[in-house]
Design an enzyme around this catalytic site. Structure first.
Site, PDB file in Angstrom:
ATOM      1  CG  ASP A  46      -0.389  -0.049   2.518  1.00 39.72           C
ATOM      2  OD1 ASP A  46       0.843  -0.153   2.608  1.00 39.72           O
ATOM      3  OD2 ASP A  46      -1.146   0.038   3.509  1.00 39.72           O
ATOM      4  CB  SER A  47       4.580   1.733  -0.238  1.00 39.59           C
ATOM      5  OG  SER A  47       4.786   0.540  -0.976  1.00 39.59           O
ATOM      6  CG  ASP A  85       0.503  -4.030   2.123  1.00 38.82           C
ATOM      7  OD1 ASP A  85       0.538  -4.847   3.072  1.00 38.82           O
ATOM      8  OD2 ASP A  85       1.357  -3.145   1.956  1.00 38.82           O
ATOM      9  CE  LYS A 114       3.330  -5.926   3.887  1.00 38.07           C
ATOM     10  NZ  LYS A 114       2.847  -4.751   4.657  1.00 38.07           N
ATOM     11  CD  GLU A 116       0.459  -1.482   8.136  1.00 36.27           C
ATOM     12  OE1 GLU A 116       0.074  -0.680   9.017  1.00 36.27           O
ATOM     13  OE2 GLU A 116       0.970  -1.111   7.063  1.00 36.27           O
ATOM     14  CD  GLU A 183       7.758  -0.023   7.586  1.00 39.39           C
ATOM     15  OE1 GLU A 183       6.834  -0.782   7.233  1.00 39.39           O
ATOM     16  OE2 GLU A 183       7.939   1.114   7.097  1.00 39.39           O
TER      17      GLU A 183
HETATM   18  O1  KIV Z   1       3.555  -1.068   1.547  1.00 40.70           O
HETATM   19  C1  KIV Z   1       4.728  -1.440   1.584  1.00 40.70           C
HETATM   20  O2  KIV Z   1       5.535  -1.179   0.681  1.00 40.70           O
HETATM   21  C2  KIV Z   1       5.156  -2.202   2.747  1.00 40.70           C
HETATM   22  C3  KIV Z   1       6.628  -2.430   2.905  1.00 40.70           C
HETATM   23  C4  KIV Z   1       7.271  -1.199   3.376  1.00 40.70           C
HETATM   24  C5  KIV Z   1       6.913  -3.585   3.788  1.00 40.70           C
HETATM   25  O3  KIV Z   1       4.363  -2.599   3.537  1.00 40.70           O
END
Ligand code: KIV
Length: 273
Positions: A46-47, A85, A114, A116, A183
């Protein structure tokens, strides 16, 4: 070769495995590069919000947006495990909602999801796993918690905070996550969590002792407009290269030197004077 979630689960470094290399990607060209580089895991992170959509944090991304980018990534048929994500609010409202959203990302083409958080997400993690969807955890500096953390701050800096992270990690492992991103923690915390867990840890700003490392595509290639975070090693500086190439095109158009005969189709004989 594309690794399955159980194969990634088996990649604990202390068992003699090579560290896992994970790189983010958000579109088909990026996915081709990541696969060609031989990465073990491709994360559609989600970056996306920061590095592609120009936003300040990751909170503006939805499941629909993530699915769109997962589809673009898998359209390149990358021979690499694709993790998607789960964005903010896609697993915070209710367990059923979370399972449906995870399924949407899998149907878009991801091999796993993934999310959090630790103990507070236990029920959600269990429900998604019960739906036969592999889950990767993410602890430490969790960007979706930016408001409650009061900014992007290194986590686990006190004995108490480090112990809390350990408890979260153990719960995620017990529930059955196949790997854990850690992280933004001091190296000693990354090392201790890695030592304490049987599942592989994948660090980003968590020191050298995790079972793998992840970096964001645009950070790794020098494509961002901000100074990189402390944990980033820019392996290339592509931003000036790209700007230079684009400037050349603009100049060539303005001076009339583009297109030349090499970039033009041949004229048919009968149309010539
Ligand atoms: O969204 C992302 O790129 C991430 C990484 C920083 C692990 O969660």
């Amino acid at each position: 070769m594309k690794l399955s979630a159980p194969q990634i689960r088996a990649r604990k470094r202390r068992d003699g495995s090579a560290p896992l290399a994970m790189i983010t990607a958000y579109d088909a060209p990026g996915a081709r590069f990541v696969a060609a580089a031989g990465a073990d895991v491709l994360l559609v992170g989600d970056s996306l919000a920061n590095v592609v959509l120009g936003q300040e944090n990751t909170l503006g991304v939805s499941v629909t947006m993530m699915s769109h980018h997962v589809r673009a990534v898998v359209a390149a048929r990358p021979d690499v495990h694709v993790v998607a994500d789960m964005p903010w609010m896609s697993y915070h409202v209710g367990v059923n909602d979370a399972v449906r959203n995870a399924a949407q990302l899998i149907r878009a083409g991801a091999d796993s999801v993934k999310l959090e958080g630790g103990r507070v997400r236990r029920d959600v993690v269990r429900a998604i796993l019960d739906a036969e969807i592999p889950v990767m955890g993410h602890l430490g500096l969790t960007p979706q918690s930016v408001m409650s953390m009061g900014g992007f701050k290194v986590q686990g800096k006190t004995r108490r905070a480090a112990e809390e992270l350990g408890l979260d990690a153990k719960v995620l492992q017990d529930e059955g996550v196949f790997a854990l991103v850690i992280e933004g923690v001091p190296p000693v915390v990354g090392a201790r969590l890695t030592e304490a867990l049987e599942i592989p840890t994948i660090g980003i700003g968590a020191g050298p002792d995790t079972d793998g490392q992840v970096l964001v595509f645009h950070d790794l290639l020098g494509l961002t407009d901000r100074p990189p975070a402390k944990f980033v090693r820019p392996y290339a500086q592509l931003a000036p290269v790209i700007t230079d190439a684009l400037r050349h095109f603009v100049d060539d158009v303005r001076t009339g030197s583009f297109p030349g005969p090499e970039e033009s189709y041949p004229n048919p004989e009968e149309l010539l004077p």
